[in-house]
Design a protein around this motif. Structure first.
Motif, mmCIF file in Angstrom:
data_model
loop_
_atom_site.group_PDB
_atom_site.id
_atom_site.type_symbol
_atom_site.label_atom_id
_atom_site.label_comp_id
_atom_site.label_asym_id
_atom_site.label_seq_id
_atom_site.Cartn_x
_atom_site.Cartn_y
_atom_site.Cartn_z
ATOM 1 N N SER A 91 8.926 -3.707 2.912
ATOM 2 C CA SER A 91 9.537 -3.437 1.607
ATOM 3 C C SER A 91 11.003 -3.049 1.686
ATOM 4 O O SER A 91 11.736 -3.161 0.705
ATOM 5 N N GLY A 92 11.445 -2.555 2.853
ATOM 6 C CA GLY A 92 12.816 -2.082 2.978
ATOM 7 C C GLY A 92 13.051 -0.745 2.321
ATOM 8 O O GLY A 92 14.209 -0.380 2.048
ATOM 9 N N HIS A 93 11.968 0.027 2.069
ATOM 10 C CA HIS A 93 12.103 1.327 1.422
ATOM 11 C C HIS A 93 11.581 2.429 2.332
ATOM 12 O O HIS A 93 10.860 2.181 3.303
ATOM 13 N N SER A 94 11.904 3.660 1.994
ATOM 14 C CA SER A 94 11.568 4.808 2.834
ATOM 15 C C SER A 94 10.078 5.109 2.769
ATOM 16 O O SER A 94 9.341 4.627 1.900
ATOM 17 N N HIS A 140 4.853 5.770 -0.017
ATOM 18 C CA HIS A 140 3.736 6.656 -0.371
ATOM 19 C C HIS A 140 3.591 6.770 -1.878
ATOM 20 O O HIS A 140 2.477 6.660 -2.425
ATOM 21 N N ARG A 141 4.686 7.026 -2.566
ATOM 22 C CA ARG A 141 4.633 7.213 -4.017
ATOM 23 C C ARG A 141 4.141 5.960 -4.715
ATOM 24 O O ARG A 141 3.337 6.028 -5.654
ATOM 25 N N ARG A 142 4.625 4.817 -4.265
ATOM 26 C CA ARG A 142 4.209 3.569 -4.906
ATOM 27 C C ARG A 142 2.734 3.271 -4.649
ATOM 28 O O ARG A 142 2.021 2.815 -5.564
ATOM 29 N N LEU A 143 2.258 3.519 -3.455
ATOM 30 C CA LEU A 143 0.835 3.298 -3.183
ATOM 31 C C LEU A 143 -0.029 4.203 -4.044
ATOM 32 O O LEU A 143 -1.060 3.773 -4.589
ATOM 33 N N GLU A 144 0.373 5.459 -4.169
ATOM 34 C CA GLU A 144 -0.386 6.398 -4.998
ATOM 35 C C GLU A 144 -0.363 5.961 -6.458
ATOM 36 O O GLU A 144 -1.376 6.039 -7.161
ATOM 37 N N ARG A 145 0.806 5.518 -6.945
ATOM 38 C CA ARG A 145 0.888 5.084 -8.341
ATOM 39 C C ARG A 145 0.046 3.842 -8.589
ATOM 40 O O ARG A 145 -0.674 3.747 -9.596
#
Length: 331
Positions: free
Chosen positions: A204-207, A212-217
């Protein structure tokens, strides 16, 4: 559920992964009372013996997209080539040869109306040696998706199941939306539901925090869930069949709920068409399938007609629903 190659611990691990595909091995080990190394070793064994894969699945209904089950009649020389071509598409999740090898059944989730029309109204209609086509839009799922067939194995005790089950998900009303970064993560998890955070960061090129936040959302919104792919034949369930049921409208919900409770049923849904329930079942042999059709299906009030077709070969098996949110390929 009996099997030929798996013991109780194997079945417990399979069911644990069905509950939470990303559960750490040490958490599974602690609940099952074995070592981390034992769980890792069993996981590798299951990958080799029953083709175990954990897949991140996308609930297309949460994204406002429709799901279709398409049945195609072909000339004898065309079915296998058509099935292979459909299996290469990113918007198909299940492709199988049925009925003497002259029919193909395919589960597909077009991303939009244009993709749907391009396949159903144009490409398949013009495909040489396709001599008949029936497309059923899935209206309501009684069993399947998040409720995998492994949940009927009852290998885990109630206490083990409670300890391994992730927290409940109550998606907000309405449809969810995803952006380009979400689609990258969903596509990566579809290929490997246990991909590490470092791998997902690279994709994804993200931290790490953003991933983590995106998976949880995505999970909280009901878009992302995890499925387990495996070969049921190697677990002793050699005979698979597709069922097309014509049910009186007043009995549709009752029959669907009854099917969902049958141990043999791995997928059941209400659909459009004169055939208004489609189902997939697994049995230990043709005699068990016969008994199921006569004793279980035959006992359901409101079932007017049943057509069954043996699944001869599965070309693509990513469950009967759930595809990566982005991309398409092939046919």
């Amino acid at each position: 559920m009996t099997n030929r190659t798996l013991d109780e611990l194997d079945l417990k691990l399979l069911q644990a992964l069905q509950l939470d595909g990303r559960a750490p091995f040490n958490r599974i080990a602690a609940v099952l009372g074995v070592s981390d190394q034992t769980v890792a070793r069993r996981f590798r064994k299951l990958r080799a013996t029953v083709g175990l894969r954990v897949l991140g699945m996308t609930d297309e209904l949460r994204l406002g997209r429709s799901s279709w089950l398409v049945r195609m009649q072909c000339t004898p020389d065309a079915a296998e080539k058509l099935a292979d071509a459909l299996a290469r598409r990113a918007d198909t999740s299940y492709v199988a040869l049925i009925s003497g090898g002259t029919e193909v059944v395919c589960s597909m989730k077009p991303r939009n109306r244009a993709d749907r029309d391009e396949l159903l109204l144009d490409r398949l209609q013009r495909t040489p040696r396709v001599i008949g086509l029936n497309a059923y839009c899935i209206l309501h799922r009684f069993y399947g998706d998040r409720l995998g067939w492994l949940g009927k194995a009852s290998a885990l005790t109630p206490a083990e199941e409670s300890a391994l089950r992730p927290g409940p998900v109550e998606p907000p009303p309405g449809t969810a939306t995803v952006d380009a970064v979400d689609e990258v993560l969903l596509a990566a998890l579809f290929h490997d539901g246990r991909a590490t955070i470092a791998q997902l960061q690279s994709e994804s090129g993200h931290s790490e925090d953003v991933v983590h936040r995106r998976l949880e959302r995505l999970r909280a919104e009901g878009v992302l869930y995890y499925g387990v792919q495996y070969s049921p034949e190697l677990m002793g369930h050699d005979v698979g069949a597709m069922l097309w049921l014509t049910v009186a409208p007043a009995a549709l919900s009752t029959v669907g709920r009854a099917l969902a409770g049958h141990r043999e049923v791995e997928f059941a849904a209400a659909s459009t068409g004169r055939v208004n329930i489609v189902a997939a079942v697994r049995c230990r042999g043709t005699e068990e399938l016969y008994a199921y059709l006569t004793d279980r299906i035959g006992a359901l009030d409101g079932v007017l007609m049943v057509e069954s077709a043996l699944i001869l070969r599965q070309i693509k098996q990513l469950a009967l629903s759930g595809v990566p949110s982005g991309g398409r390929a092939g046919y």
